[in-house]
Scaffold this active site. Structure first.
Site, PDB file in Angstrom:
ATOM      1  N   LYS A  23       0.841  -1.205   0.000  1.00  0.00           N
ATOM      2  CA  LYS A  23       0.000   0.000   0.000  1.00  0.00           C
ATOM      3  C   LYS A  23       0.874   1.253   0.000  1.00  0.00           C
ATOM      4  O   LYS A  23       0.586   2.231  -0.695  1.00  0.00           O
ATOM      5  CB  LYS A  23      -0.954  -0.030   1.207  1.00  0.00           C
ATOM      6  CG  LYS A  23      -2.018  -1.117   1.082  1.00  0.00           C
ATOM      7  CD  LYS A  23      -2.821  -1.372   2.354  1.00  0.00           C
ATOM      8  CE  LYS A  23      -3.777  -2.560   2.126  1.00  0.00           C
ATOM      9  NZ  LYS A  23      -4.545  -2.948   3.301  1.00  0.00           N
ATOM     10  N   GLN A  26      -4.785  -1.879   9.848  1.00  0.00           N
ATOM     11  CA  GLN A  26      -4.807  -3.189   9.217  1.00  0.00           C
ATOM     12  C   GLN A  26      -5.403  -4.227  10.184  1.00  0.00           C
ATOM     13  O   GLN A  26      -5.019  -4.286  11.353  1.00  0.00           O
ATOM     14  CB  GLN A  26      -3.381  -3.589   8.791  1.00  0.00           C
ATOM     15  CG  GLN A  26      -3.295  -4.862   7.974  1.00  0.00           C
ATOM     16  CD  GLN A  26      -3.839  -4.724   6.550  1.00  0.00           C
ATOM     17  OE1 GLN A  26      -4.003  -3.620   6.032  1.00  0.00           O
ATOM     18  NE2 GLN A  26      -4.128  -5.843   5.921  1.00  0.00           N
ATOM     19  N   ASP A  63     -10.972   2.797   4.381  1.00  0.00           N
ATOM     20  CA  ASP A  63     -11.435   1.409   4.310  1.00  0.00           C
ATOM     21  C   ASP A  63     -12.956   1.335   4.166  1.00  0.00           C
ATOM     22  O   ASP A  63     -13.497   0.261   3.898  1.00  0.00           O
ATOM     23  CB  ASP A  63     -11.070   0.673   5.607  1.00  0.00           C
ATOM     24  CG  ASP A  63      -9.887  -0.254   5.448  1.00  0.00           C
ATOM     25  OD1 ASP A  63      -9.644  -0.708   4.319  1.00  0.00           O
ATOM     26  OD2 ASP A  63      -9.221  -0.518   6.460  1.00  0.00           O
TER      27      ASP A  63
END
Ligand code: GUN
Length: 286
Positions: free
Chosen positions: A54, A98, A121
């Site tokens: 990422k 995460q 997200d």
């Protein structure tokens, strides 16, 4: 018949290139460089790889990124404080914690504490609620990637029978909501579904996001269907999807491979979301 194999890598590359151009325009207009903040609690090797990818993608798109890696022993209160600090930091446009997080931390509590304007997200209750209301804010990356593939392939969704296998908050439910928004007739299957194969075999568009390698065989595919396989299951034979690829290619019209299908789209859509959040925060048009 052998199905068209959808090249997710190429679609993702095109999205990333488009974002790169748009970031350059955004910055040239005087706005700050869009910046993503990532957090991994502990040192899960898979998470480290995902998050490193990422950061590389941010750099290639001309975006900034910062990382926090608190210890595996971090308490929920400490992580909540970090998430609040990132929310208050004007130099941060996107926040990604995460998952999974260690057992002493509730993932729901952490996600709920993320500033919805920086929730790249798309998992906060506000963004999930906006999607449920049909007025999406920031949409979860993998479902957005599935939708981008369908759009790129020109798949007609209006009135189509769509079946989603899996009801997770991260993938199944938001994919189903996006398909409904495009006027598909949507069925969500899960572990209690009575006749999974027969239900799947009704689908013009079948999305598998269940995490069981090779679960869906030829009997679960309608001839001519579009099959989107979100499964990324590590097996002795390498990475495998939820669909038996060899069997399905004999029946489907088009199918995403694993790897190289949906996977590359997730990072591409994370960049899209980070730019969208930066634009909204800087007051420039979406
Ligand atoms: N872990 C696996 N996939 C994801 C994702 O899309 N977002 C976050 N935050 N964690 C993940």
């Amino acid at each position: 018949m052998s199905a068209r194999v959808i090249d997710g890598k190429a679609i993702a590359a095109a999205v990333r290139e488009r974002v790169r151009g748009e970031v350059a325009e955004h910055v040239a207009a005087g706005a700050p460089v869009p910046t993503l903040a990532t957090v991994i609690v502990g040192d899960d090797p898979a998470s480290e790889i995902y998050v490193a990818n990422k950061h590389r993608a941010c750099e290639e798109a001309g975006m900034g990124s910062i990382h926090h890696g608190p210890a595996a022993s971090t308490s929920e209160a400490e992580l909540l404080e970090l998430v609040a600090d990132l929310g208050a930091d004007d130099g941060v446009d996107g926040i990604l914690v995460q998952l999974p997080v260690p057992d002493q931390i509730s993932p729901d509590a952490i996600v709920a504490a993320i500033d919805p304007a920086k929730d790249v997200d798309g998992l906060t209750p506000l963004n999930a609620g906006l999607l449920a209301h049909g007025t999406p804010g920031l949409v979860p990356c993998t479902p957005a990637g599935v939708f981008e593939i369908l759009r790129h392939e020109g798949v007609e969704l209006e009135g189509a029978e769509a079946v989603v296998v899996g009801r997770s908050k991260l993938v199944g439910v938001p994919v189903a909501r996006l398909l409904l928004g495009a006027n598909a007739t949507v069925t969500i299957c899960h572990s209690r579904t009575r006749d999974l194969a027969a239900t799947c075999a009704r689908a013009d568009v079948l999305v598998a996001a269940v995490g069981v390698p090779g679960l869906l065989g030829a009997e679960a595919i309608k001839p001519g269907a579009v099959v989107i396989d979100v499964g990324t299951n590590r097996t002795e034979d390498g990475l495998r999807g939820d669909v038996d690829f060899e069997a399905a290619t004999e029946v489907a019209w088009a199918i995403t491979p694993v790897p190289g299908g949906v996977g590359p789209m997730t990072i591409a859509m994370l960049l899209v979301n980070t730019l969208q959040a930066a634009r909204a925060r800087s007051g420039s048009p979406a």
